[in-house]
Design a protein around this motif. Structure first.
Motif, PDB file in Angstrom:
ATOM      1  N   ARG A  62       0.855  -1.187   0.000  1.00  0.00           N
ATOM      2  CA  ARG A  62       0.000   0.000   0.000  1.00  0.00           C
ATOM      3  C   ARG A  62       0.889   1.233   0.000  1.00  0.00           C
ATOM      4  N   ILE A  63       0.671   2.110  -0.982  1.00  0.00           N
ATOM      5  CA  ILE A  63       1.324   3.414  -0.970  1.00  0.00           C
ATOM      6  C   ILE A  63       0.237   4.470  -0.806  1.00  0.00           C
ATOM      7  N   SER A  64       0.536   5.465  -0.014  1.00  0.00           N
ATOM      8  CA  SER A  64      -0.439   6.514   0.286  1.00  0.00           C
ATOM      9  C   SER A  64       0.150   7.829  -0.196  1.00  0.00           C
ATOM     10  N   VAL A  65      -0.406   8.360  -1.268  1.00  0.00           N
ATOM     11  CA  VAL A  65       0.243   9.406  -2.057  1.00  0.00           C
ATOM     12  C   VAL A  65      -0.470  10.738  -1.879  1.00  0.00           C
ATOM     13  N   LYS A  66       0.286  11.739  -1.482  1.00  0.00           N
ATOM     14  CA  LYS A  66      -0.251  13.098  -1.379  1.00  0.00           C
ATOM     15  C   LYS A  66      -0.260  13.752  -2.753  1.00  0.00           C
ATOM     16  N   ARG A  67      -1.389  14.370  -3.107  1.00  0.00           N
ATOM     17  CA  ARG A  67      -1.435  15.156  -4.344  1.00  0.00           C
ATOM     18  C   ARG A  67      -0.594  16.411  -4.150  1.00  0.00           C
ATOM     19  N   GLU A  68       0.445  16.542  -4.954  1.00  0.00           N
ATOM     20  CA  GLU A  68       1.333  17.701  -4.858  1.00  0.00           C
ATOM     21  C   GLU A  68       0.772  18.828  -5.716  1.00  0.00           C
ATOM     22  N   ALA A  69       0.105  19.750  -5.058  1.00  0.00           N
ATOM     23  CA  ALA A  69      -0.514  20.864  -5.767  1.00  0.00           C
ATOM     24  C   ALA A  69       0.533  21.908  -6.115  1.00  0.00           C
ATOM     25  N   GLY A  70       0.444  22.449  -7.325  1.00  0.00           N
ATOM     26  CA  GLY A  70       1.406  23.434  -7.779  1.00  0.00           C
ATOM     27  C   GLY A  70       1.128  24.816  -7.230  1.00  0.00           C
ATOM     28  N   GLU A  71       2.031  25.711  -7.550  1.00  0.00           N
ATOM     29  CA  GLU A  71       1.901  27.106  -7.120  1.00  0.00           C
ATOM     30  C   GLU A  71       2.094  28.025  -8.319  1.00  0.00           C
ATOM     31  N   GLY A  72       1.312  27.772  -9.356  1.00  0.00           N
ATOM     32  CA  GLY A  72       1.417  28.600 -10.547  1.00  0.00           C
ATOM     33  C   GLY A  72       2.344  28.004 -11.590  1.00  0.00           C
ATOM     34  N   ILE A  73       2.724  28.821 -12.569  1.00  0.00           N
ATOM     35  CA  ILE A  73       3.515  28.359 -13.697  1.00  0.00           C
ATOM     36  C   ILE A  73       4.892  27.880 -13.242  1.00  0.00           C
ATOM     37  N   ASP A  74       5.490  28.595 -12.290  1.00  0.00           N
ATOM     38  CA  ASP A  74       6.850  28.257 -11.868  1.00  0.00           C
ATOM     39  C   ASP A  74       6.918  26.942 -11.105  1.00  0.00           C
ATOM     40  N   VAL A  75       5.846  26.593 -10.392  1.00  0.00           N
ATOM     41  CA  VAL A  75       5.812  25.343  -9.634  1.00  0.00           C
ATOM     42  C   VAL A  75       4.528  24.603 -10.015  1.00  0.00           C
ATOM     43  N   PRO A  76       4.575  23.782 -11.074  1.00  0.00           N
ATOM     44  CA  PRO A  76       3.369  23.085 -11.533  1.00  0.00           C
ATOM     45  C   PRO A  76       2.980  21.946 -10.599  1.00  0.00           C
ATOM     46  N   ASP A  77       1.799  21.379 -10.836  1.00  0.00           N
ATOM     47  CA  ASP A  77       1.350  20.220 -10.070  1.00  0.00           C
ATOM     48  C   ASP A  77       2.349  19.077 -10.215  1.00  0.00           C
ATOM     49  N   GLY A  78       2.434  18.241  -9.188  1.00  0.00           N
ATOM     50  CA  GLY A  78       3.309  17.086  -9.247  1.00  0.00           C
ATOM     51  C   GLY A  78       2.895  16.151 -10.371  1.00  0.00           C
ATOM     52  N   VAL A  79       3.847  15.797 -11.234  1.00  0.00           N
ATOM     53  CA  VAL A  79       3.536  14.976 -12.404  1.00  0.00           C
ATOM     54  C   VAL A  79       3.053  13.592 -11.993  1.00  0.00           C
ATOM     55  N   VAL A  80       3.786  12.935 -11.108  1.00  0.00           N
ATOM     56  CA  VAL A  80       3.466  11.549 -10.765  1.00  0.00           C
ATOM     57  C   VAL A  80       2.263  11.485  -9.829  1.00  0.00           C
ATOM     58  N   SER A  81       2.213  12.359  -8.840  1.00  0.00           N
ATOM     59  CA  SER A  81       1.069  12.321  -7.928  1.00  0.00           C
ATOM     60  C   SER A  81      -0.232  12.631  -8.673  1.00  0.00           C
ATOM     61  N   SER A  82      -0.184  13.541  -9.639  1.00  0.00           N
ATOM     62  CA  SER A  82      -1.380  13.837 -10.436  1.00  0.00           C
ATOM     63  C   SER A  82      -1.785  12.636 -11.279  1.00  0.00           C
ATOM     64  N   TYR A  83      -0.797  11.963 -11.856  1.00  0.00           N
ATOM     65  CA  TYR A  83      -1.085  10.762 -12.648  1.00  0.00           C
ATOM     66  C   TYR A  83      -1.768   9.707 -11.782  1.00  0.00           C
ATOM     67  N   LEU A  84      -1.228   9.467 -10.603  1.00  0.00           N
ATOM     68  CA  LEU A  84      -1.793   8.439  -9.738  1.00  0.00           C
ATOM     69  C   LEU A  84      -3.202   8.817  -9.285  1.00  0.00           C
ATOM     70  N   HIS A  85      -3.394  10.049  -8.874  1.00  0.00           N
ATOM     71  CA  HIS A  85      -4.711  10.482  -8.384  1.00  0.00           C
ATOM     72  C   HIS A  85      -5.753  10.531  -9.497  1.00  0.00           C
ATOM     73  N   ASP A  86      -5.361  11.004 -10.673  1.00  0.00           N
ATOM     74  CA  ASP A  86      -6.336  11.298 -11.722  1.00  0.00           C
ATOM     75  C   ASP A  86      -6.519  10.181 -12.748  1.00  0.00           C
ATOM     76  N   ARG A  87      -5.511   9.323 -12.906  1.00  0.00           N
ATOM     77  CA  ARG A  87      -5.572   8.371 -14.018  1.00  0.00           C
ATOM     78  C   ARG A  87      -5.492   6.905 -13.609  1.00  0.00           C
ATOM     79  N   LEU A  88      -4.889   6.623 -12.461  1.00  0.00           N
ATOM     80  CA  LEU A  88      -4.695   5.224 -12.081  1.00  0.00           C
ATOM     81  C   LEU A  88      -5.955   4.699 -11.391  1.00  0.00           C
ATOM     82  N   ARG A  89      -6.562   3.686 -11.987  1.00  0.00           N
ATOM     83  CA  ARG A  89      -7.828   3.156 -11.489  1.00  0.00           C
ATOM     84  C   ARG A  89      -7.669   1.693 -11.088  1.00  0.00           C
ATOM     85  N   THR A  90      -8.636   1.196 -10.349  1.00  0.00           N
ATOM     86  CA  THR A  90      -8.643  -0.214  -9.958  1.00  0.00           C
ATOM     87  C   THR A  90      -8.548  -1.098 -11.200  1.00  0.00           C
TER      88      THR A  90
END
Length: 407
Positions: free
Chosen positions: A218-246
């Protein structure tokens, strides 16, 4: 073994490295990614953008130069880095790439100050260090093969997803080949590899947050929210939260990492865990093992720090453990509680971890301490423990991201 002459030259470069270390490492990474783009997949671009990777490497190079005549002083640092390298699949053939770009960067950044004597000394010193890592990482790969039955990446399937808090999602990953998982060491992490839109891949480490011996990691992943253009959303955490399904497949490498639970030999020596935010994940695995394997007379204290109930992970799981084990004391402290958090009993106190709280929960007992969380929290807890006279050997902690000095 390095020659005395080489050791002397390396020692002489320490002041220059202290002054120019970050400039050198920034140049090194830019040069390497330009000349050898094939290695970019091994590095987290967010750490590059924030500069933490460059600072960590600069610190490591300076430490190596300072202790060039006493490599035993770097044993813990070498093990941390070797475990990280093995988790990402770094092999012997990658070291010449790093060496070539590092030596070129020393010459290009320092200019005339980088004499042939200095370059030759660092080439020799780098060769010795590379051999140390190659040997240790080879041992880790063999241990992974012997213990877990595979090396590198293999496909896993998402057995289920589970919401852990407003910003943390748990993923239960099972081997696609149906093979039983060997028990990981509590505190270890696994590596996941995901595809990118440009056809390449990227990797991230995530602590295993469940009890060893279960049918999944079990991995428990925090969504890494970005802070605008200079600091975008986390690529991997967004993939896991938004695209990885059962039922989806994801590539996973075997457990690695040196931040693992070592139960005190004394049956009544207390264990204290201090968790900040998503830093709780390796401690959850440790806690469950500590409770199951400790004698009843061992006090176990678990302090969870979070902003408020909306981002408090594992609340129900922790409460259930406290009810089940008489020797567990759970204390939840919110630094920014929401309305009703205190009144409902969702947290036990407000603020940050301080000496008053530690006096209340632990007192003056000599205990083993395990703590994990954001860097400011680690620095704060480290200072508290130093004030309390806690020996270094009783302090165990882990960074999420490039390691840096706490003192």
């Amino acid at each position: 073994m390095l020659s005395p002459a080489t050791i002397d030259v390396i020692k002489q470069t320490v002041p220059v490295l202290q002054e120019n270390g970050e400039t050198l490492t920034r140049h090194f990474y830019q040069r390497m990614f330009t000349h050898n783009p094939e290695v970019k997949a091994f590095f987290n671009p967010a750490h590059q953008q924030a500069g933490t990777q460059q600072r960590a490497l600069a610190g490591a190079i300076c430490a190596y130069a300072q202790h060039i005549d006493n490599p035993a002083a770097l044993t813990n640092a070498v093990e941390l880095i070797a475990q990280k390298h093995a988790s990402l699949g770094i092999k012997a053939e990658h070291y010449p790439i790093v060496g070539e770009n590092l030596l070129a960067s020393i010459r290009e950044v320092l200019g005339e100050a980088a004499t042939d004597e200095i370059i030759n000394a660092w080439a020799e010193a780098y060769g010795v260090l590379a051999d140390i890592f190659i040997q240790r990482e080879g041992q880790i790969y063999q241990q992974q093969e012997d213990t877990y039955g595979w090396e590198g990446f293999k496909p896993f399937l998402v057995e289920k997803r589970e919401r852990c808090s407003d910003n943390i999602e748990s993923f239960y990953l099972c081997p696609a080949d149906g093979r039983k998982l060997a028990m990981h060491q509590p505190g270890q992490y696994i590596t996941v590899r995901i595809p990118l839109e440009d056809g390449t891949t990227t990797m991230r480490n995530y602590s295993v947050s469940n009890m060893p011996g279960e049918a999944w990691f079990r991995i428990s992943v925090k969504r890494e929210a970005g802070e605008g253009i200079d600091v975008p959303d986390g690529v991997v955490s967004s993939y896991l939260h938004d695209r990885l399904r059962t039922g989806d497949s994801i590539d996973v490498a075997p457990p690695a990492g040196e931040f693992t639970l070592d139960l005190p030999a004394e049956a009544d020596k207390p264990l204290v865990f201090v968790a900040g935010g998503v830093g709780i994940t390796p401690l959850m695995s440790m806690l469950q093992v500590a409770l199951d394997e400790s004698p009843a007379q061992r006090p176990i204290v678990f302090i969870q720090g979070a902003l408020n109930r909306s981002v408090q992970p594992f609340a129900e799981e922790l409460a259930a453990l406290e009810k089940r084990y008489d020797n567990l004391t759970l204390h939840v402290r919110f630094s920014e509680p929401q309305a009703g958090d205190v009144e409902s009993g969702r947290c036990d106190s407000e603020g940050f971890v301080d000496n008053a709280l530690l006096d209340e929960l632990v007192g003056g007992d000599k205990a083993a301490w395990y703590f994990c969380g954001p860097t400011p929290m680690l620095q704060h807890v480290r200072q508290l423990l130093k004030q309390r006279g806690v020996a270094d050997e009783d302090q165990h902690f882990e960074f999420f991201g490039p390691a840096r000095a706490l003192d």
